[in-house]
Design an enzyme around this catalytic site. Structure first.
Site, PDB file in Angstrom:
ATOM      1  N   ALA A   1     -18.105 -17.224  -9.634  1.00 60.75           N
ATOM      2  CA  ALA A   1     -18.058 -18.338  -8.686  1.00 60.75           C
ATOM      3  C   ALA A   1     -16.707 -19.032  -8.804  1.00 60.75           C
ATOM      4  O   ALA A   1     -16.050 -18.975  -9.839  1.00 60.75           O
ATOM      5  CB  ALA A   1     -19.187 -19.320  -9.006  1.00 60.75           C
TER       6      ALA A   1
ATOM      7  N   LYS B   1      -9.036 -11.408   6.242  1.00 65.46           N
ATOM      8  CA  LYS B   1      -8.674 -10.674   7.466  1.00 65.46           C
ATOM      9  C   LYS B   1      -9.748  -9.648   7.820  1.00 65.46           C
ATOM     10  O   LYS B   1     -10.163  -9.542   8.978  1.00 65.46           O
ATOM     11  CB  LYS B   1      -7.329  -9.979   7.211  1.00 65.46           C
ATOM     12  CG  LYS B   1      -6.929  -8.947   8.232  1.00 65.46           C
ATOM     13  CD  LYS B   1      -5.519  -8.454   7.977  1.00 65.46           C
ATOM     14  CE  LYS B   1      -5.445  -7.319   6.982  1.00 65.46           C
ATOM     15  NZ  LYS B   1      -5.759  -5.995   7.488  1.00 65.46           N
TER      16      LYS B   1
ATOM     17  N   ASP C   1      10.609   3.475   5.646  1.00 61.46           N
ATOM     18  CA  ASP C   1      10.395   2.123   6.167  1.00 61.46           C
ATOM     19  C   ASP C   1      11.526   1.817   7.142  1.00 61.46           C
ATOM     20  O   ASP C   1      12.618   2.394   7.043  1.00 61.46           O
ATOM     21  CB  ASP C   1      10.384   1.101   5.019  1.00 61.46           C
ATOM     22  CG  ASP C   1       9.713  -0.207   5.427  1.00 61.46           C
ATOM     23  OD1 ASP C   1       8.556  -0.427   5.043  1.00 61.46           O
ATOM     24  OD2 ASP C   1      10.361  -1.010   6.141  1.00 61.46           O
TER      25      ASP C   1
ATOM     26  N   CYS D   1      -6.545  -9.338   2.342  1.00 62.18           N
ATOM     27  CA  CYS D   1      -7.556  -8.378   2.806  1.00 62.18           C
ATOM     28  C   CYS D   1      -8.893  -9.017   3.175  1.00 62.18           C
ATOM     29  O   CYS D   1      -9.337  -8.889   4.309  1.00 62.18           O
ATOM     30  CB  CYS D   1      -7.776  -7.309   1.748  1.00 62.18           C
ATOM     31  SG  CYS D   1      -6.252  -6.482   1.322  1.00 62.18           S
TER      32      CYS D   1
ATOM     33  N   LYS E   1     -14.490   1.330   4.822  1.00 65.19           N
ATOM     34  CA  LYS E   1     -13.467   0.386   4.354  1.00 65.19           C
ATOM     35  C   LYS E   1     -13.843  -1.063   4.689  1.00 65.19           C
ATOM     36  O   LYS E   1     -13.856  -1.952   3.840  1.00 65.19           O
ATOM     37  CB  LYS E   1     -12.110   0.745   4.976  1.00 65.19           C
ATOM     38  CG  LYS E   1     -11.044  -0.303   4.833  1.00 65.19           C
ATOM     39  CD  LYS E   1     -10.625  -0.476   3.392  1.00 65.19           C
ATOM     40  CE  LYS E   1      -9.760  -1.695   3.231  1.00 65.19           C
ATOM     41  NZ  LYS E   1      -9.180  -1.825   1.916  1.00 65.19           N
TER      42      LYS E   1
ATOM     43  N   VAL F   1       0.843  -1.215   0.000  1.00 63.79           N
ATOM     44  CA  VAL F   1       0.000   0.000   0.000  1.00 63.79           C
ATOM     45  C   VAL F   1       0.876   1.262   0.000  1.00 63.79           C
ATOM     46  O   VAL F   1       0.633   2.208  -0.755  1.00 63.79           O
ATOM     47  CB  VAL F   1      -0.954   0.010   1.229  1.00 63.79           C
ATOM     48  CG1 VAL F   1      -1.685   1.344   1.340  1.00 63.79           C
ATOM     49  CG2 VAL F   1      -1.944  -1.131   1.139  1.00 63.79           C
TER      50      VAL F   1
HETATM   51  C1  UGA Z   1      -9.502  -6.356  -2.150  1.00 56.35           C
HETATM   52  C2  UGA Z   1     -10.520  -5.318  -2.645  1.00 56.35           C
HETATM   53  O1  UGA Z   1     -11.007  -5.688  -3.951  1.00 56.35           O
HETATM   54  C3  UGA Z   1      -9.906  -3.930  -2.709  1.00 56.35           C
HETATM   55  O2  UGA Z   1     -10.904  -2.977  -3.056  1.00 56.35           O
HETATM   56  C4  UGA Z   1      -9.339  -3.594  -1.321  1.00 56.35           C
HETATM   57  O3  UGA Z   1      -8.735  -2.321  -1.310  1.00 56.35           O
HETATM   58  C5  UGA Z   1      -8.301  -4.630  -0.950  1.00 56.35           C
HETATM   59  O4  UGA Z   1      -8.938  -5.918  -0.905  1.00 56.35           O
HETATM   60  C6  UGA Z   1      -7.735  -4.238   0.399  1.00 56.35           C
HETATM   61  O5  UGA Z   1      -8.496  -4.230   1.369  1.00 56.35           O
HETATM   62  O6  UGA Z   1      -6.589  -3.800   0.459  1.00 56.35           O
HETATM   63  P1  UGA Z   1      -7.594  -7.832  -3.303  1.00 56.35           P
HETATM   64  O7  UGA Z   1      -7.605  -8.630  -2.043  1.00 56.35           O
HETATM   65  O8  UGA Z   1      -6.297  -7.389  -3.857  1.00 56.35           O
HETATM   66  O9  UGA Z   1      -8.485  -6.487  -3.133  1.00 56.35           O
HETATM   67  O10 UGA Z   1      -8.259  -8.714  -4.449  1.00 56.35           O
HETATM   68  P2  UGA Z   1      -9.682  -8.936  -5.126  1.00 56.35           P
HETATM   69  O11 UGA Z   1      -9.542  -8.726  -6.572  1.00 56.35           O
HETATM   70  O12 UGA Z   1     -10.756  -8.186  -4.458  1.00 56.35           O
HETATM   71  O13 UGA Z   1      -9.879 -10.499  -4.902  1.00 56.35           O
HETATM   72  C7  UGA Z   1      -9.959 -11.079  -3.613  1.00 56.35           C
HETATM   73  C8  UGA Z   1     -10.301 -12.546  -3.710  1.00 56.35           C
HETATM   74  O14 UGA Z   1     -11.634 -12.725  -4.152  1.00 56.35           O
HETATM   75  C9  UGA Z   1      -9.428 -13.343  -4.693  1.00 56.35           C
HETATM   76  O15 UGA Z   1      -9.054 -14.555  -4.102  1.00 56.35           O
HETATM   77  C10 UGA Z   1     -10.340 -13.576  -5.884  1.00 56.35           C
HETATM   78  O16 UGA Z   1     -10.036 -14.771  -6.574  1.00 56.35           O
HETATM   79  C11 UGA Z   1     -11.685 -13.674  -5.214  1.00 56.35           C
HETATM   80  N1  UGA Z   1     -12.820 -13.330  -6.099  1.00 56.35           N
HETATM   81  C12 UGA Z   1     -12.968 -12.072  -6.566  1.00 56.35           C
HETATM   82  C13 UGA Z   1     -13.736 -14.319  -6.441  1.00 56.35           C
HETATM   83  O17 UGA Z   1     -13.634 -15.484  -6.007  1.00 56.35           O
HETATM   84  N2  UGA Z   1     -14.793 -13.983  -7.257  1.00 56.35           N
HETATM   85  C14 UGA Z   1     -14.964 -12.727  -7.745  1.00 56.35           C
HETATM   86  O18 UGA Z   1     -15.961 -12.497  -8.466  1.00 56.35           O
HETATM   87  C15 UGA Z   1     -14.037 -11.750  -7.392  1.00 56.35           C
END
Ligand code: UGA
Length: 424
Positions: free
Chosen positions: A244, A255, A25, A252, A196, A6
């Protein structure tokens, strides 16, 4: 403060917007590497963004460079989950203590980017006041960056959230983003903190919801990809986060969903829906096992190749990846587990003990009894499936992300199983 994922993306993008940025850092090796142009993670566009920032972006271990003038200090340190499920705020409080030790000039604003429980702002305000930093403004400015698209998410955000109980401090933080074409949500600190957590929890809820729909599709013959298309066209529902699969992972969602559940529990409220979201996700990661045994019988001695090991494509991050749960479950069933990933084979070595790792996906599939698509890397679509069909001992594909075209694979002679798509 914090040159993690981040902090780096935020620093590079703010510098690209024209601000003078110092990223500080405590890990000297990391700072030295960054100063010499090395980016310690795989994130699309980040290297280019760091380069185009040029002199406006500096890296340091020296706190004096942070407090040399009245800056906006963005806290981008980790807030990992503790055993209790609550977020560990040690690093966040550490920043406040460090600043109190060195003292900061009038006009400094502390802005929280790290994901923290609702109420943290109140605690930190008190800490600042108690430690002689009453003159420092406090703002909650959560990040909404998804790995793999973080630079784009920063530069083209859906919204920027600025929560401040002190208008002057909030104005200062909002000013950082004026060059972006995005609505700025000005609100109070607690609401910004909740925006958030609720955003991530809602996205995770959509995923668990569509995964349960997929499981019912499996039982009834409907096709979840068609269902998602039909749902998504309703403007009230929208098409996003309806893919799906075998569950969400990453640093994220797992947690933050848990942290919100704990936060509610600690405040005396039992958040039933989130319990279900978490449980569905845990079970979803194991669903593949049933699909494998349906075709292969007991898995002892069967060779199962996992394609894609990271928690999602376009990142090298393996935190809470479905591959971790799946691999250990398959090993426990007695399977010989192989793994392939285009970027994370090295990271996987430490985490996936007992899994034979390959950097060539075709080699990983030779003599295998099943290929399981765990992460939807686009490279998987390009595999020479006609050749792969000949090389595999049993031509079974379990597509945990509904990435491939079932009809095409069946034409080539594969047995294909997706998640919530008809299997015949
Ligand atoms: C997520 C959020 O999308 C961000 O908006 C947020 O800022 C971030 O967490 C954070 O809190 O820092 P991220 O964890 O990088 O981002 O990834 P995502 O693209 O959201 O995917 C998360 C998980 O959900 C992955 O394992 C992905 O495979 C899964 N997913 C996502 C699905 O199984 N189906 C979907 O339709 C979308």
């Amino acid at each position: 403060m914090g040159a993690g994922w981040v902090g780096l993306v935020t620093g590079a993008c703010l510098a690209e917007l024209g601000h003078e940025v110092v990223v500080r850092d405590v890990v000297e090796d990391r700072v030295r590497a960054l100063a010499s142009g090395e980016i310690p993670m795989y994130e699309a566009g980040l290297e280019a963004s760091v380069q185009s920032a040029g002199d406006r972006l500096r890296f340091t271990v020296d706190l004096a460079e942070v407090v040399d003038e009245p800056r906006v200090i963005l806290v981008c340190v980790g807030t990992p989950a503790m055993y209790s499920g609550d977020a560990d705020l040690t690093a966040v409080h550490g920043v406040v203590r460090e600043l109190a030790d060195v003292g900061v000039p009038e006009g400094t604003v502390l802005a929280m980017k790290s994901t923290v429980p609702v109420g943290t702002g109140t605690t930190i305000r008190k800490e600042l006041d108690d430690q002689g930093l009453g003159h420092v403004g406090y703002v909650s400015n959560p990040e909404f960056l998804a790995e793999g698209t973080a630079v784009k998410d920063f530069m083209q955000p859906d919204r920027v959230v600025v929560g401040g109980d002190d208008d002057a401090a909030a104005d200062r933080v909002a000013q950082l983003y004026v060059a972006l074409d995005a609505p700025i949500v000005r609100t109070d600190v607690a609401s910004a903190e909740m925006i958030k957590l609720a955003s991530n929890a809602f996205l995770a809820t959509r995923i668990s919801f569509v995964n349960e729909i997929a499981n019912v599709c499996d039982a009834t013959g409907a096709d979840v990809t068609e269902v998602a298309r039909g749902i998504g066209l309703d403007k009230r529902l929208g098409p996003h986060f309806l893919n799906a699969g075998i569950g969400f992972g990453g640093s994220c969602f797992p947690k933050d969903v848990n942290a919100l559940k704990q936060l509610a529990g600690n405040s005396g409220y039992h958040f039933q829906l989130l319990n279900a979201v978490i449980e569905v996700n845990e079970l979803q990661k194991r669903r593949v096992v049933g699909k494998l045994t349906k075709h292969l019988g007991p898995l002892r001695g069967k060779v199962v190749t996992l394609l894609g090991l990271t928690f999602k494509p376009d990142t090298d991050d393996m935190r809470e990846a479905s591959s971790l749960v799946l691999a250990s479950r398959l090993i426990a069933e007695g399977a010989d587990v192989r793994g392939w990933d285009p970027v994370a084979v090295e990271q996987a070595r430490a985490l996936l003990t007992g899994v034979e790792l390959f950097s060539d996906p075709v080699e990983a599939l030779a003599d295998a009894d099943a290929a399981v698509i765990v992460t939807e890397w686009s490279q998987i679509r390009e595999l020479p499936f006609a050749d792969v069909r000949e090389m595999m001992r049993t031509p079974l594909i379990v597509d945990g992300r509904n990435l491939l075209d079932p009809a095409e694979l069946r034409k080539l002679g594969f047995t294909y199983e997706g998640i919530g798509v008809p299997s015949a």
